[in-house]
Design a protein around this motif. Sequence first.
Motif, PDB file in Angstrom:
ATOM      1  N   ALA A 253      32.664  46.870 -28.145  1.00 12.87           N
ATOM      2  CA  ALA A 253      32.390  47.332 -28.797  1.00 12.87           C
ATOM      3  C   ALA A 253      32.203  45.582 -30.208  1.00 12.87           C
ATOM      4  CB  ALA A 253      32.468  48.292 -29.562  1.00 12.87           C
ATOM      5  N   VAL A 254      32.640  44.413 -29.662  1.00 14.42           N
ATOM      6  CA  VAL A 254      32.875  43.738 -30.582  1.00 14.42           C
ATOM      7  C   VAL A 254      31.377  42.735 -30.866  1.00 14.42           C
ATOM      8  CG1 VAL A 254      33.501  41.260 -30.774  1.00 14.42           C
ATOM      9  CG2 VAL A 254      34.987  43.057 -30.232  1.00 14.42           C
ATOM     10  N   ALA A 255      30.810  42.855 -31.585  1.00 16.95           N
ATOM     11  CA  ALA A 255      29.676  42.656 -32.120  1.00 16.95           C
ATOM     12  C   ALA A 255      28.696  41.233 -32.830  1.00 16.95           C
ATOM     13  CB  ALA A 255      28.846  43.498 -33.320  1.00 16.95           C
TER      14      ALA A 255
ATOM     15  N   GLY B 212      11.788  46.593 -17.431  1.00 16.21           N
ATOM     16  CA  GLY B 212      10.416  46.852 -18.347  1.00 16.21           C
ATOM     17  C   GLY B 212      10.757  48.106 -19.036  1.00 16.21           C
ATOM     18  N   GLY B 213      12.071  48.843 -18.696  1.00 17.30           N
ATOM     19  CA  GLY B 213      12.615  49.277 -20.398  1.00 17.30           C
ATOM     20  C   GLY B 213      12.898  48.782 -21.823  1.00 17.30           C
ATOM     21  N   ARG B 214      13.709  49.910 -22.395  1.00 18.00           N
ATOM     22  CA  ARG B 214      13.720  49.920 -23.321  1.00 18.00           C
ATOM     23  C   ARG B 214      14.847  50.303 -24.515  1.00 18.00           C
ATOM     24  NH1 ARG B 214      11.357  53.642 -26.485  1.00 18.00           N
ATOM     25  NH2 ARG B 214      10.056  54.859 -26.331  1.00 18.00           N
ATOM     26  N   ASN B 215      15.474  49.862 -25.402  1.00 17.47           N
ATOM     27  CA  ASN B 215      16.905  50.730 -25.097  1.00 17.47           C
ATOM     28  C   ASN B 215      16.578  50.778 -27.058  1.00 17.47           C
ATOM     29  OD1 ASN B 215      19.059  51.974 -26.226  1.00 17.47           O
ATOM     30  ND2 ASN B 215      19.867  49.975 -26.773  1.00 17.47           N
ATOM     31  N   PRO B 216      15.994  53.448 -27.301  1.00 16.31           N
ATOM     32  CA  PRO B 216      16.006  53.152 -28.425  1.00 16.31           C
ATOM     33  C   PRO B 216      16.677  53.056 -29.427  1.00 16.31           C
ATOM     34  CG  PRO B 216      16.711  54.911 -26.727  1.00 16.31           C
ATOM     35  CD  PRO B 216      16.711  53.877 -25.888  1.00 16.31           C
ATOM     36  N   TYR B 217      18.364  52.394 -29.135  1.00 17.94           N
ATOM     37  CA  TYR B 217      19.258  52.029 -29.751  1.00 17.94           C
ATOM     38  C   TYR B 217      19.175  50.871 -30.169  1.00 17.94           C
ATOM     39  CZ  TYR B 217      20.198  57.333 -30.149  1.00 17.94           C
ATOM     40  OH  TYR B 217      20.333  58.768 -30.599  1.00 17.94           O
ATOM     41  N   ALA B 218      18.224  50.095 -29.738  1.00 19.69           N
ATOM     42  CA  ALA B 218      18.539  48.530 -30.092  1.00 19.69           C
ATOM     43  C   ALA B 218      18.686  48.233 -31.515  1.00 19.69           C
ATOM     44  CB  ALA B 218      16.747  48.085 -29.552  1.00 19.69           C
ATOM     45  N   ASP B 219      17.815  48.762 -32.218  1.00 16.51           N
ATOM     46  CA  ASP B 219      17.868  48.497 -33.728  1.00 16.51           C
ATOM     47  C   ASP B 219      18.847  48.955 -34.176  1.00 16.51           C
ATOM     48  OD1 ASP B 219      15.583  47.467 -33.675  1.00 16.51           O
ATOM     49  OD2 ASP B 219      13.867  49.040 -34.196  1.00 16.51           O
ATOM     50  N   SER B 220      20.104  49.766 -33.854  1.00 19.24           N
ATOM     51  CA  SER B 220      21.648  49.887 -34.498  1.00 19.24           C
ATOM     52  C   SER B 220      21.500  48.651 -35.040  1.00 19.24           C
ATOM     53  CB  SER B 220      22.581  50.220 -33.688  1.00 19.24           C
ATOM     54  OG  SER B 220      23.375  50.693 -34.135  1.00 19.24           O
ATOM     55  N   ARG B 221      22.738  49.036 -36.121  1.00 19.88           N
ATOM     56  CA  ARG B 221      23.398  47.791 -36.956  1.00 19.88           C
ATOM     57  C   ARG B 221      24.788  47.440 -35.681  1.00 19.88           C
ATOM     58  NH1 ARG B 221      26.510  48.903 -40.161  1.00 19.88           N
ATOM     59  NH2 ARG B 221      26.676  50.930 -40.327  1.00 19.88           N
ATOM     60  N   LEU B 222      25.207  48.346 -34.898  1.00 25.12           N
ATOM     61  CA  LEU B 222      26.256  48.255 -34.000  1.00 25.12           C
ATOM     62  C   LEU B 222      26.170  48.262 -32.325  1.00 25.12           C
ATOM     63  CD1 LEU B 222      28.939  50.749 -35.468  1.00 25.12           C
ATOM     64  CD2 LEU B 222      28.691  48.483 -35.995  1.00 25.12           C
ATOM     65  N   ALA B 223      26.729  47.188 -31.980  1.00 25.06           N
ATOM     66  CA  ALA B 223      26.699  47.026 -30.210  1.00 25.06           C
ATOM     67  C   ALA B 223      26.780  48.499 -29.330  1.00 25.06           C
ATOM     68  CB  ALA B 223      27.351  45.784 -29.908  1.00 25.06           C
TER      69      ALA B 223
ATOM     70  N   PRO C 246      27.096  52.144 -31.243  1.00 20.58           N
ATOM     71  CA  PRO C 246      26.876  53.124 -32.274  1.00 20.58           C
ATOM     72  C   PRO C 246      27.906  54.013 -30.779  1.00 20.58           C
ATOM     73  CG  PRO C 246      24.805  52.565 -31.136  1.00 20.58           C
ATOM     74  CD  PRO C 246      25.854  51.715 -30.727  1.00 20.58           C
ATOM     75  N   GLN C 247      28.103  55.486 -32.814  1.00 21.78           N
ATOM     76  CA  GLN C 247      28.209  56.740 -32.003  1.00 21.78           C
ATOM     77  C   GLN C 247      27.214  57.792 -32.409  1.00 21.78           C
ATOM     78  OE1 GLN C 247      32.477  57.975 -33.349  1.00 21.78           O
ATOM     79  NE2 GLN C 247      31.480  60.377 -32.769  1.00 21.78           N
ATOM     80  N   VAL C 248      26.594  58.435 -31.672  1.00 21.12           N
ATOM     81  CA  VAL C 248      25.624  59.117 -32.000  1.00 21.12           C
ATOM     82  C   VAL C 248      25.671  60.288 -32.126  1.00 21.12           C
ATOM     83  CG1 VAL C 248      23.817  57.114 -31.246  1.00 21.12           C
ATOM     84  CG2 VAL C 248      24.997  58.628 -29.282  1.00 21.12           C
ATOM     85  N   SER C 249      24.781  61.016 -31.994  1.00 21.58           N
ATOM     86  CA  SER C 249      24.831  62.673 -32.063  1.00 21.58           C
ATOM     87  C   SER C 249      23.989  62.954 -30.571  1.00 21.58           C
ATOM     88  CB  SER C 249      24.706  63.567 -33.616  1.00 21.58           C
ATOM     89  OG  SER C 249      22.715  63.258 -34.025  1.00 21.58           O
ATOM     90  N   ILE C 250      24.338  64.302 -30.367  1.00 15.28           N
ATOM     91  CA  ILE C 250      23.384  65.128 -29.566  1.00 15.28           C
ATOM     92  C   ILE C 250      21.803  64.994 -30.057  1.00 15.28           C
ATOM     93  CG2 ILE C 250      22.838  67.156 -27.799  1.00 15.28           C
ATOM     94  CD1 ILE C 250      26.205  67.102 -28.330  1.00 15.28           C
ATOM     95  N   GLU C 251      21.892  65.513 -31.308  1.00 21.13           N
ATOM     96  CA  GLU C 251      20.672  66.022 -32.066  1.00 21.13           C
ATOM     97  C   GLU C 251      20.149  64.469 -31.962  1.00 21.13           C
ATOM     98  OE1 GLU C 251      23.415  69.160 -32.607  1.00 21.13           O
ATOM     99  OE2 GLU C 251      23.600  66.744 -33.413  1.00 21.13           O
TER     100      GLU C 251
ATOM    101  N   PRO D 117      34.063  60.964 -27.726  1.00 24.06           N
ATOM    102  CA  PRO D 117      32.421  61.310 -28.209  1.00 24.06           C
ATOM    103  C   PRO D 117      32.459  60.598 -27.895  1.00 24.06           C
ATOM    104  CG  PRO D 117      34.560  59.437 -29.721  1.00 24.06           C
ATOM    105  CD  PRO D 117      35.221  60.535 -28.408  1.00 24.06           C
ATOM    106  N   LEU D 118      30.452  60.705 -28.575  1.00 25.57           N
ATOM    107  CA  LEU D 118      28.905  60.272 -27.274  1.00 25.57           C
ATOM    108  C   LEU D 118      29.109  59.031 -28.212  1.00 25.57           C
ATOM    109  CD1 LEU D 118      26.561  60.924 -25.220  1.00 25.57           C
ATOM    110  CD2 LEU D 118      25.684  61.514 -28.008  1.00 25.57           C
ATOM    111  N   PHE D 119      28.889  58.250 -27.428  1.00 25.74           N
ATOM    112  CA  PHE D 119      28.813  56.307 -27.367  1.00 25.74           C
ATOM    113  C   PHE D 119      27.259  56.264 -26.266  1.00 25.74           C
ATOM    114  CE2 PHE D 119      32.546  56.214 -29.600  1.00 25.74           C
ATOM    115  CZ  PHE D 119      32.738  55.925 -30.545  1.00 25.74           C
ATOM    116  N   THR D 120      26.566  55.494 -27.555  1.00 28.33           N
ATOM    117  CA  THR D 120      25.607  54.405 -26.365  1.00 28.33           C
ATOM    118  C   THR D 120      26.092  53.022 -26.624  1.00 28.33           C
ATOM    119  OG1 THR D 120      23.136  54.406 -25.564  1.00 28.33           O
ATOM    120  CG2 THR D 120      24.230  54.565 -28.176  1.00 28.33           C
TER     121      THR D 120
END
Length: 325
Positions: free
Chosen positions: A42-44, A227-238, A240-245, A209-212
């Motif tokens: 997770a080091v960025a 050909g894909g894209r990461n929906p969390y690519a703009d996160s501040r972290l390499a 991040p912990q995210v919620s199910i929601e 916990p849920l990490f991506t």
Amino acid sequence: MRPGVTAGGMRGRRRAAWARILPAAQAVALTVALVGGLAAQAVAATAASPAAGGPPAVGDLPATRPRLITLAPSVTELVYAAGGGADIIGTVLNSDYPPAAREIPRVGDGIQYTDETILALRPTLVLAWQPTDATRALAARLDALGVPLLYADPRTLDEIPGLIRRLGARLGTQATADAAASALQGRIDRLRPVPPPAPSVFIEVSADPLFTLGKDPLINDLLKRCGGRNPYADSRLAAPQVSIESVLHLDPQVMILSPYGRDTLAARTRWWAQHGLAAAREGRVYAIDPDWLHRPGPRLVDAAEAVCAALRDSARPLSIRRPVP
């Protein structure tokens, strides 16, 4: 060599420095408390070039054959790919590939290690993945001995073959390194992406916990090539912990479960389907070996091939879709 320092003077300074340090080092057992985990992934931090005042990169290695210590499994794999595995005299707990790496003495777990254990092995070169407080402190002690601590931190798939070539040039194993790099580059160039539009791909690193994976340039480059894209690519972290929601709101079209085998793949697919994720209900969930996906070394190309195959499979009609290992 530093300006104004002769070869003989440098050797004399190193011997004097070792003489001061080794009595304490030899009193330390060559084992440490070993703990595992994905925290190091997770080091960025970004390894800047020496010209920019940041840590040196592999391309700045001195042209000598080193006694090498590797502080990350991915770095161990890069050195072996370059033909320099026999030069590694110490490594970290999870350096287990290729199988020969399991016989190398351990100096820590990749997050924690004892400087004296490393110094007692008298390395001439230490290689790490990314800068951390621990590696910076170690670098300061090594610098007094004239021993560099360098970073092997590829930011794109194409940089992996380049790192292998540069390591081979410095280790005197250029032919082996060039062959390995050329083979990897050929596989990278042959990656087959899914046709547009780019599907969103959620990578589940851990469930509870849920990490991506978020702002991770190497993984995002991999996804783009497939050909894909990461929906969390703009996160501040390499990582991040995210919620199910949050995941349900983003509604990714494909899910990659990186830490799991087939049994857990089925269980996690059912779990996400019960929570209403369309990708799980429609069979667009795939498992990729975590050692492939989370180690920025040669086997990341294996992960790229598997991800590209998964995305192509996900685009097929449900009636003919099949799981991708």
